[in-house]
Design a protein around this motif. Structure first.
Motif, PDB file in Angstrom:
ATOM      1  N   ALA A  19     -45.641  -7.231 -34.257  1.00 46.00           N
ATOM      2  CA  ALA A  19     -45.009  -6.837 -33.302  1.00 46.00           C
ATOM      3  C   ALA A  19     -43.558  -6.473 -33.594  1.00 46.00           C
ATOM      4  N   THR A  20     -42.975  -7.329 -34.404  1.00 42.96           N
ATOM      5  CA  THR A  20     -41.408  -6.790 -34.643  1.00 42.96           C
ATOM      6  C   THR A  20     -41.344  -5.384 -35.202  1.00 42.96           C
ATOM      7  N   VAL A  23     -41.859  -2.961 -32.485  1.00 44.25           N
ATOM      8  CA  VAL A  23     -40.848  -2.755 -31.344  1.00 44.25           C
ATOM      9  C   VAL A  23     -39.640  -2.075 -32.054  1.00 44.25           C
ATOM     10  N   THR A  24     -39.442  -2.522 -33.259  1.00 47.41           N
ATOM     11  CA  THR A  24     -37.974  -2.122 -34.002  1.00 47.41           C
ATOM     12  C   THR A  24     -38.199  -0.513 -34.155  1.00 47.41           C
ATOM     13  N   GLY A  27     -38.443   1.707 -31.020  1.00 43.95           N
ATOM     14  CA  GLY A  27     -37.084   1.742 -30.625  1.00 43.95           C
ATOM     15  C   GLY A  27     -35.891   2.523 -31.310  1.00 43.95           C
ATOM     16  N   GLY A 213     -32.996  -0.214 -35.234  1.00 41.44           N
ATOM     17  CA  GLY A 213     -33.024  -0.799 -34.002  1.00 41.44           C
ATOM     18  C   GLY A 213     -31.652  -0.722 -33.188  1.00 41.44           C
TER      19      GLY A 213
END
Length: 717
Positions: A19-20, A23-24, A27, A213
């Protein structure tokens, strides 16, 4: 709370990892578009009198200051009036795309004597670019830049647009160089510190993802806000630096727990409960310190705050999610790919730190008095500080834009930057009477530092004048002249603007709001450190020591960048200190000093809770964190040092300021001064009134893990 979070991350480590990362990275890829959204503006207070002058002139007269100034020089033995020369230059200027130019004024089309030197060797063309904002104007400049030079004619291009383009290009190039230098050097140092390539790569991974990020956050903010290009520099500097610092402490604590016999799941839980909790508090303090920049009206400083806050918050978030998940997945394999014959007892005492700690505990006064004296001595140049604004001297000597600006200032003072723009507004909607204008002009001409006053335009209820000033636009002489012009009596309203007025207004605006920034920094530090440690004196001591360290750093910067000692070595021009850069350094350095303070005190408080005496707890905290704090400062010094290699004076200012602050703070202050002061305070170090103590306990933020074994209960050494 943090122990529970550590357990949850370990249980769902693969979910957290995926997940991290998604997303990172997503983004960050989207955030790459932020480079097209960055601006060079935002250095001025939009509510100042000088900014109001620019708006009045543009709205009522449709005029703006020239964006581009082109200097054409005739060949030896010729003049700018030679028909062949004039024809070539005029043809080039007439060939510029009309949709990119709002106004053009040149010597050949106007015949104004002021646009040529007395010997007619040089002449000027000034261009106001089309576009409603800086981005559109910069795009217009890009379209005409290559059309301005004339074959066989020496052509120099300067002005605001050229300077901004040069600064932006150098800033972008500096980012690439800084990353190319800092990342591999940092990885090598981490391998040496940890003795394992796998362990060393984790903080670097977190640092790289923090940068990615941060770009995503900055692009999101750029959709509705003006983001200065230096925001990316700050985001990369702090994102990489703080992620490596946080990763260093968390990975180091995890390996210490493993060395103490803990299983990976318990090691992750205890690491997040101790080092992770400290990271959370440290990052919160640094984010709040950077938020102090938001009290200033300049978009430049707000952009720095956005970039820094985003970078630190993301670095801390990844350090508390992705990093523990990776540690849980790796388990004991975190020590894989170790250096040959590397044997280091994790958590073991450094003999050097042990000797230092023993010496400080025996004779604390011998350390406090001389260190405080040296810090005060370093801070003395701060009493001579003079503030100025950002101009072309940010570029290195020899840069084409700077050379052009210097040539224009030397040969065409009226086209330079040290000129006041004056607006006279009449009463009852009528223009000022001619007699009132003459009276004001005569009185203004007598103001010290004013070289003359000339009318430049009229329209509606206003009349505009210009007044070249003596000296430099960043000088106190120019500032006094601006104050004098604003004090000249007039029948209607008087507004004074121009670059020297913009500088004076910006400095005044920053100085007026510094107390608010200080209040935010001090208030947040006192509150959060009390909630973290349950002591009244520890936060007060932290504020005082950080202020002393920060003053010493400022003193060194004034000594070098303003007074010029060593400026030649750094290839910078001595000049007044940029007030905006000073408050930026103040916020970052104060935040970092409390950051290292938190790491040091957290182990002292942990040791104290385990049953050690005050003396042994101070010693234990020092010997168990000293190596990591020094290593963290070294690594952050490498990152900031790489940025200090920038050709821009402002980035060298930040780089040197950070290096000096880290050198003082992570060695002399944290390793010697703080333990010595705490030793003098004795058991009073932990004191708090009963009601405040109960309030802190109810907050539930002082979570301290119970020692895993009796080894923790014994005095170190």
């Amino acid at each position: 709370m943090f122990a529970s979070w550590g357990s949850a991350v370990h249980r769902r480590r693969w979910v957290v990892l995926v997940a991290t990362l998604l997303v990172t990275v997503a983004g960050g890829l989207w955030g790459l578009g932020v480079f097209d959204k960055l601006t060079q503006g935002g250095y001025d207070d939009p509510g100042s009198e000088s900014a109001q002058v620019a708006r009045i002139i543009e709205e009522q007269l449709g005029q703006r200051s020239a964006d581009v100034v082109v200097l054409y020089t005739a060949p030896a033995g010729g003049t700018v009036d030679d028909p062949a020369f004039a024809q070539r230059v005029t043809a080039a200027l007439n060939g510029l795309p009309a949709d990119r130019i709002a106004q053009r004024v040149d010597y050949w089309s106007t015949g104004q004597p002021a646009l040529a030197t007395p010997d007619k060797r040089m002449a000027l063309a000034t261009i106001t670019l089309a576009g409603d904002d800086r981005d559109a104007q910069q795009s217009a400049f890009t379209a005409i830049e290559k059309l301005l030079p004339v074959d066989g004619v020496q052509t120099q291009i300067g002005g605001r647009a050229s300077t901004e383009q040069a600064i932006t290009q150098r800033s972008t190039d500096d980012l690439a160089v800084a990353e190319a230098i800092s990342l591999p050097v940092t990885l090598i140092l981490l391998v040496v510190i940890f003795g394992s390539l796998v362990a060393a790569s984790l903080p670097v991974l977190i640092g790289g993802l923090s940068i990615i990020g941060s770009l995503g956050v900055l692009r999101l903010l750029s959709l509705g806000l003006e983001i200065n290009n230096f925001a990316v520099n700050v985001a990369i500097l702090l994102g990489l630096g703080m992620a490596i610092d946080y990763g260093l402490f968390i990975v180091g604590r995890y390996r210490e727990e493993l060395a103490g016999g803990a299983e990976p799941a318990d090691a992750v839980r205890r690491t997040v409960a101790t080092a992770g909790r400290t990271v959370a508090f440290s990052a919160t303090l640094l984010v709040i310190a950077l938020s102090g920049l938001l009290v200033f009206p300049m978009d430049f400083l707000k952009s720095m705050a956005y970039g820094g806050m985003a970078a630190v918050a993301i670095a801390a978030t990844l350090s508390l999610t992705l990093l523990p998940a990776l540690l849980g997945i790796l388990g004991h394999r975190v020590d894989k790919l170790a250096l040959p014959k590397w044997r280091r007892r994790s958590g073991g005492e450094s003999k050097l730190l042990g000797r230092i700690a023993d010496a400080v505990m025996r004779r604390p006064t011998w350390f406090v008095a001389p260190i405080v004296g040296v810090l005060i001595l370093l801070a003395l140049p701060l009493g001579d500080v003079r503030f100025g604004g950002a101009d072309v001297t940010q570029l290195p000597p020899g840069d084409p834009s700077r050379v052009t600006a210097e040539a224009i200032t030397a040969n065409f003072p009226a086209a330079g930057t040290n000129i006041a723009q004056i607006v006279l507004r009449g009463t009852d909607g009528a223009a000022p009477e001619q007699t009132a204008v003459r009276d004001f002009t005569a009185a203004a001409s007598r103001v010290p530092g004013v070289l003359g006053v000339s009318p430049t335009g009229a329209g509606g209820d206003i009349v505009t004048l210009t007044a070249p000033l003596a000296g430099d636009a960043n000088s106190q002489q120019a500032r006094d002249a601006i104050d004098g012009l604003r004090a000249v009596p007039a029948a209607g309203e008087v507004f004074v603007g121009g670059y020297p007025a913009l500088v004076a207004d910006s400095v005044e605006s920053i100085v007026e709001r510094v107390p608010w920034m200080v209040a935010i920094l001090v208030g947040a530090t006192l509150l959060l450190m009390f909630l973290a440690f349950g002591s009244v004196l520890l936060p007060i001591k932290a504020v005082v020591v950080s202020a002393l360290s920060l003053s010493a750093t400022f003193g060194v910067l004034v000594f070098v960048f303003q007074q010029g000692h060593g400026a030649g070595f750094l290839d910078v021009t001595p000049q007044p200190i940029q007030a905006g850069m000073m408050v930026l350094i103040g916020a970052v350095v104060f935040g970092l000093s409390t950051d290292y303070e938190t790491f040091l005190l957290s182990r002292m408080v942990e040791a104290r809770h385990s049953g050690l005496s005050t003396r042994d707890a101070i010693r234990a905290g020092l010997v168990r964190t000293g190596r990591m704090i020094t290593a963290a400062a070294l690594l952050l010094g490498v990152v900031t040092g790489a940025f200090g290699l920038s050709a821009l004076a402002s980035m060298r200012f930040i780089g040197l300021g950070m290096i000096v602050a880290l050198l003082l703070d992570a060695t002399v202050v944290r390793m010697l001064l703080v333990p010595a002061v705490l030793r003098l305070l004795g058991d009073a170090t932990w004191w708090a009134p009963g009601p405040l103590r109960r309030l802190q306990e109810r907050a539930g933020l002082s979570e301290v893990e119970k020692p895993a074994d009796k080894r923790e209960l014994e005095p170190v050494g």
